[in-house]
Design a protein around this motif. Structure first.
Motif, PDB file in Angstrom:
ATOM      1  N   ILE A 112       0.892  -0.938  -0.091  1.00 18.85           N
ATOM      2  CA  ILE A 112       0.200  -0.021   0.213  1.00 18.85           C
ATOM      3  C   ILE A 112       0.798   1.438   0.007  1.00 18.85           C
ATOM      4  N   SER A 158      -2.373   7.822   6.825  1.00 17.09           N
ATOM      5  CA  SER A 158      -3.361   7.006   7.165  1.00 17.09           C
ATOM      6  C   SER A 158      -2.809   5.352   7.502  1.00 17.09           C
ATOM      7  N   GLU A 171      -3.812   1.748   6.749  1.00 19.11           N
ATOM      8  CA  GLU A 171      -4.972   0.820   6.125  1.00 19.11           C
ATOM      9  C   GLU A 171      -5.011  -0.346   6.996  1.00 19.11           C
ATOM     10  N   THR A 172      -6.010  -0.841   7.600  1.00 20.54           N
ATOM     11  CA  THR A 172      -6.014  -1.996   8.344  1.00 20.54           C
ATOM     12  C   THR A 172      -6.162  -3.285   7.546  1.00 20.54           C
ATOM     13  N   CYS A 196      -3.657  -4.212   5.470  1.00 24.45           N
ATOM     14  CA  CYS A 196      -2.892  -4.170   4.355  1.00 24.45           C
ATOM     15  C   CYS A 196      -1.488  -4.103   4.695  1.00 24.45           C
TER      16      CYS A 196
END
Length: 246
Positions: free
Chosen positions: A166, A198, A200-201, A203
């Motif tokens: 990501i 951010s 990302e859970t 990822c």
């Protein structure tokens, strides 16, 4: 069950038996992501996982799926006299051809010690391609890494390939080339929204890949963060890790 893109081991089992899906869709890809690219992908793999280019090697493919890539590996292994172990769900394995020197093991990696402990220290090469993102969410990925290193022979190589990163994706879509790619793909003038702050859970990001490399090195292995060939369909947002057991 929570996993990457809503997919996981049990869902892939179901998809493998879904006659409405083609071979690429069964492994979670739209056809245009893989159709026509598999030979180039295999060339990229053999350029990194160089042990499989020798003779009479022992190889493990974790989660090969049922499309063209494992068939290329099977043909290559048969031609080179390798002993090849394919580990996936029984539904996926049922689509792959049988050959002398090819062993199919049904199971979920890495929770399959009973089936694989006899190969500890014997694999010259381990391939895990387009699979780590699912293991990362659905299993203990430290166990995945540690057990894989146990399975490798001295001088053995493991390629964790086609990792969707990501962080790399964000860097790409914040660049002029990434913006042009997005606009061409969506046929719009939209600019991708990128938030570097951010998390990302579920990822994989730079921190996860760096952690894998550092943990492998802490166990006495060499480990390398590698780009994919620009000719591959997702090279602008996916990367590989090569581990060599010294």
């Amino acid at each position: 069950m929570s996993s990457f893109d809503g997919l996981g081991y049990e869902e892939f089992r179901r998809m493998a038996g879904d006659t409405s899906l083609n071979q690429h869709e069964k492994i979670g890809f739209p056809s245009w992501y893989r159709d026509g690219y598999e030979k180039a992908i295999f060339r990229d793999i053999t350029g990194k996982l160089t042990n499989i280019n020798g003779r009479d090697k022992t190889i493990l493919d974790i989660g090969p799926g049922c499309a063209g890539l494992p068939r290329l590996l099977i043909d290559h292994s048969v031609a080179c006299g390798h002993s090849l172990v394919l580990l996936d769900s029984p539904e996926m394995l049922s689509h792959l051809p049988h050959h002398k020197g090819v062993t199919k093991i049904a199971g979920f990696y890495p929770n399959c010690e009973q089936a694989l402990d006899g190969w500890k220290g014997k694999f010259d090469a381990i391939l895990c391609y387009s699979v780590f993102q699912y293991i990362f969410v659905e299993a203990n990925f430290w166990k995945f890494l540690d057990y894989s290193i146990e399975l490798l022979a001295s001088g053995g190589q493991m390629l964790i390939g086609d990792i969707p990163n990501i962080s790399k994706r964000k860097r790409f879509f914040s660049s002029s080339a990434g913006i042009q790619f997005h606009q061409s793909f969506t046929n719009s003038t939209d600019v991708p929204k990128v938030d570097f702050r951010s998390v990302e859970t579920h990822c994989i990001d730079d921190a996860v890949i760096l952690g894998v490399i550092m943990r492998a090195r802490a166990q006495g292995c060499d480990a390398y963060w590698l780009p994919q060939s620009p000719s591959l369909p997702m090279a602008n947002r996916r990367e590989d890790v090569l581990i060599v057991k010294t």
